[in-house]
Enzyme design. Structure first.
Site, mmCIF file in Angstrom:
data_model
loop_
_atom_site.group_PDB
_atom_site.id
_atom_site.type_symbol
_atom_site.label_atom_id
_atom_site.label_comp_id
_atom_site.label_asym_id
_atom_site.label_seq_id
_atom_site.Cartn_x
_atom_site.Cartn_y
_atom_site.Cartn_z
ATOM 1 N N TYR A 1 0.827 -1.207 0.000
ATOM 2 C CA TYR A 1 0.000 0.000 0.000
ATOM 3 C C TYR A 1 0.864 1.260 0.000
ATOM 4 C CZ TYR A 1 -4.303 -2.616 0.592
ATOM 5 O OH TYR A 1 -5.383 -3.448 0.389
ATOM 6 N N GLU B 1 -7.814 -6.652 5.861
ATOM 7 C CA GLU B 1 -6.975 -7.769 5.441
ATOM 8 C C GLU B 1 -6.236 -8.397 6.616
ATOM 9 O OE1 GLU B 1 -4.729 -6.017 2.213
ATOM 10 O OE2 GLU B 1 -6.601 -5.608 1.129
#
Length: 283
Positions: free
Chosen positions: A94, A136
């Site tokens: 990310y 997640e």
């Protein structure tokens, strides 16, 4: 995020509707130019056919439209998170993707990308990334605590390869470490990762688990690509069918999600094959 930053995000909605695909196409080109190793993580077939840039453009637009309350997107984000965990996406991804996204906004919008706008999108992306990482993390924690569960890629051996009908073959996969496997839920899938010589890359594809839970192995059923299908997914199928043999090793991620494609009409969910595998392969 501040109120002013949210207003700046909303102000870009018309631009995203008109040029969102241009932005995301540029973004992926930038990612692969600067970090070519990520070609081993992304399905390059979905880059070639435009599916991934289109999906990202729609996601960015939906996020901008719901910037005041991103929680309304949780159902969609949960589906994305399930796919991400099947590909072993981690928090560090990310950070890298965020840098390329903000840079792409600046490069595509040019003079219209004011420092304030870029700061607003940096904050917006940080908010979204934090949300995805939390979702997640819970999925990974759930996976690793299941009996026979794991995270990341785990080596499996092809214990049996059986023709079910013309162009349809089942693969029975056992963990190379000899351990148990977690029981999947209905319609869940595995990610299978293969080295593709034509691309000199590792590439993955999701396949529906086609056997009843047993704690010992998984089964996937693969259909021959139609005609001269040159798509990457067609190539992956051919690699499995034509090259992979009993005793070969495959990288497998833990089951996730629900099958995004229903079984074709008239195909039973559990026919009485000796392998216990139905004629059902996920696109």
């Amino acid at each position: 995020m501040t109120t002013d930053q949210k207003q700046l995000i909303k102000a870009t909605i018309p631009v995203l509707k008109e040029s969102g695909l241009l932005l995301t196409t540029h973004f992926y080109q930038r990612v692969f130019a600067h970090n070519p190793e990520l070609k081993n993580t992304f399905n390059m077939g979905n880059q070639q056919n435009g599916h991934q840039p289109t999906a990202l453009a729609m996601t960015v637009l939906a996020y901008a439209e719901n910037i005041d309350d991103p929680s309304v997107l949780l159902s969609a984000l949960n589906r994305i998170a399930s796919r991400h965990t099947s590909l072993d996406i981690r928090p560090e991804h990310y950070d890298l993707i965020g840098r390329h996204l903000i840079a792409s906004i600046g490069e595509v919008l040019g003079a219209a990308a004011s420092p304030a706008l870029l700061d607003a999108w940096t904050a917006a992306y940080g908010q979204l990334a934090s949300l995805m990482i939390r979702i997640e993390a819970k999925l990974y924690a759930t996976q690793v605590t299941k009996p026979g569960g794991w995270t990341g890629w785990r080596p499996f051996l092809v214990n049996a390869k059986q023709n079910e009908s013309s162009g349809v073959t089942s693969f029975r996969l056992y963990p190379a470490d000899g351990g148990p496997v977690a029981d999947p839920g209905p319609g869940q899938y595995l990610s299978i990762r293969l080295f593709m010589p034509t691309l000199n890359l590792l590439q993955s594809r999701q396949f529906t688990i086609s056997n009843a839970p047993n704690g010992q192995y998984y089964c996937i059923t693969v259909k021959q690509a139609a005609g001269k299908d040159s798509s990457l997914n067609g190539q992956i199928n051919r690699q499995l069918l034509d090259v992979i043999q009993e005793g070969d090793r495959l990288d497998v991620s833990l089951s996730g999600g629900a099958c995004p494609m229903a079984a074709p009409a008239g195909v039973p969910t559990r026919p009485a094959y000796p392998s216990g595998c139905p004629m059902h392969q996920m696109a």
